[in-house]
Design an enzyme around this catalytic site. Structure first.
Site, PDB file in Angstrom:
ATOM      1  N   GLY A  94      -2.037  -0.872   4.217  1.00  0.00           N
ATOM      2  CA  GLY A  94      -1.741  -1.988   5.102  1.00  0.00           C
ATOM      3  C   GLY A  94      -0.268  -2.041   5.453  1.00  0.00           C
ATOM      4  O   GLY A  94       0.567  -1.372   4.821  1.00  0.00           O
ATOM      5  N   GLU A 165      -0.958   0.228  -6.022  1.00  0.00           N
ATOM      6  CA  GLU A 165      -0.451  -1.138  -5.855  1.00  0.00           C
ATOM      7  C   GLU A 165       0.330  -1.689  -7.042  1.00  0.00           C
ATOM      8  O   GLU A 165       1.219  -2.527  -6.859  1.00  0.00           O
ATOM      9  CB  GLU A 165      -1.614  -2.081  -5.516  1.00  0.00           C
ATOM     10  CG  GLU A 165      -2.136  -1.944  -4.091  1.00  0.00           C
ATOM     11  CD  GLU A 165      -3.090  -0.765  -3.919  1.00  0.00           C
ATOM     12  OE1 GLU A 165      -3.481  -0.481  -2.777  1.00  0.00           O
ATOM     13  OE2 GLU A 165      -3.435  -0.116  -4.930  1.00  0.00           O
TER      14      GLU A 165
END
Length: 351
Positions: A94, A165
């Site tokens: 993203g 992440e």
């Protein structure tokens, strides 16, 4: 009006006209971030930002979702294919920088991006038409969400898969809490905590991809898929099987304990604890329930500090030296972790 005033006005009007023309010309030259087209009986989604490794942003999500739902209910669309442009990446994740800047100032983008991305992830997971993701090149974060919940995921020797992440103070979202704990053994937990990269055939061996096809065969495969007449999921499966080299056995590779410790020591302690609890809970939850949980976690990360520090250290300043708060696992209380999973009330994600 004097002669000089008229001349100034004409000059100003001409200047403005030239500016508008230039802006129109520039906008016409900007490639759309996603291409949506019907090819034969297939709806084809092309992630089209190759200069930024096909990073996913909110406008792209808002284009893909309604078109996917339209194709799902269209009797003349039999399958959906999603692919990345440029050859280097399917989708590297993203648009984290935009979300970071929004989160710092309380911009709604920090809520809207995750909410609408997760709704799209669920739409992919529940799509009634065969959904085929050609995950060639870098496939991380948001790119995983665009692919892994679909019925078919095709890797090539160029595929590079990871959920990194925890290195930026986040957690493996986009439904990571659903698919990762369902990989064999503790592989999903290992990938989630360490951000370990799988390459090529290992992406299928791990169960992330359903098929492995050589990169040079992908154009031919695409052509055959879009030319199929009223294919069922079984028909699509047979075509994919005919193109792939069978890879059945997962290779066991030992990671030295010292290397594993070094890797984990670089990650956000808060993210590690959140991720562990996320995957443990997600192992018995539906995809929808996992995404509701992950939306709560995303907003908890937006309220914290590790996400912003992680993005600074890894993506902005690139000094690879984040200052986590708290800095150790022992300092991250169970109460603090539990609060991250708390309901957001009327702001909870709903489908």
């Amino acid at each position: 009006m004097s002669f000089f005033s008229c001349q100034k006005l004409k000059f100003l009007c001409q200047f403005l006209h030239n500016c508008v023309s230039l802006l129109n010309q520039m906008s016409s030259q900007v490639e759309p971030g996603v291409l949506l087209e019907k090819v034969g009986s297939a709806g084809v989604i092309t992630i089209n930002r190759p200069k930024v490794l096909n990073a996913l942003n909110l406008p792209m999500i808002r284009q893909i979702y309604p078109q996917l739902k339209k194709w799902e209910n269209d009797n003349e669309t039999d399958i959906v294919i999603v692919r990345g442009a440029g050859g280097k990446a399917f989708c590297a994740g993203g648009d984290i920088r935009a979300v970071t800047e929004a989160g710092k100032v309380g911009d709604p983008l920090a809520e809207d991006f995750f909410r609408e991305e997760y709704i799209l992830n669920n739409a992919i997971g529940t799509c009634r038409k065969p959904y085929i993701a050609l995950i060639e090149g870098i496939t991380m974060g948001g790119g995983v969400g665009l692919s892994v919940h679909g019925r078919f995921r095709v890797a090539t020797e160029k595929t590079l898969f990871a959920m990194p992440e925890t290195a930026i103070g986040l957690f493996p979202d986009v439904g990571g809490g659903h698919f990762l704990p369902r990989l064999r053994g503790k592989l999903g937990l290992f990938l989630a905590l360490t951000g370990f990269r799988l390459k090529g055939r290992d992406v299928q061996r791990a169960g992330v991809a359903t098929h492995f096809v050589e990169s040079k065969k992908i154009p031919e495969l695409e052509k055959e898929l879009v030319e199929m007449k009223s294919p069922s999921a079984a028909d699509v499966s047979r075509v994919l099987d005919s193109y792939q080299s069978q890879v059945r056995i997962l290779l066991h590779r030992r990671v030295p304990c010292c290397l594993l410790f070094q890797t984990l020591s670089r990650m956000s302690p808060t993210s590690l604890k959140i991720t562990y609890k996320q995957l443990k809970a997600g192992a018995t939850m539906s995809l929808q329930d996992v995404l509701v949980m992950e939306y709560r976690l995303s907003q908890a990360c937006m309220r914290g500090c590790d996400f912003y520090e992680g993005v600074r250290a890894v993506l902005v300043d690139k000094d690879q030296n984040p200052k986590w708060k708290p800095s150790t696992l022992e300092e991250v209380s169970e109460q603090a972790v539990e609060q991250c999973f708390s309901s957001l009330g009327d702001k909870d994600l709903t489908f």
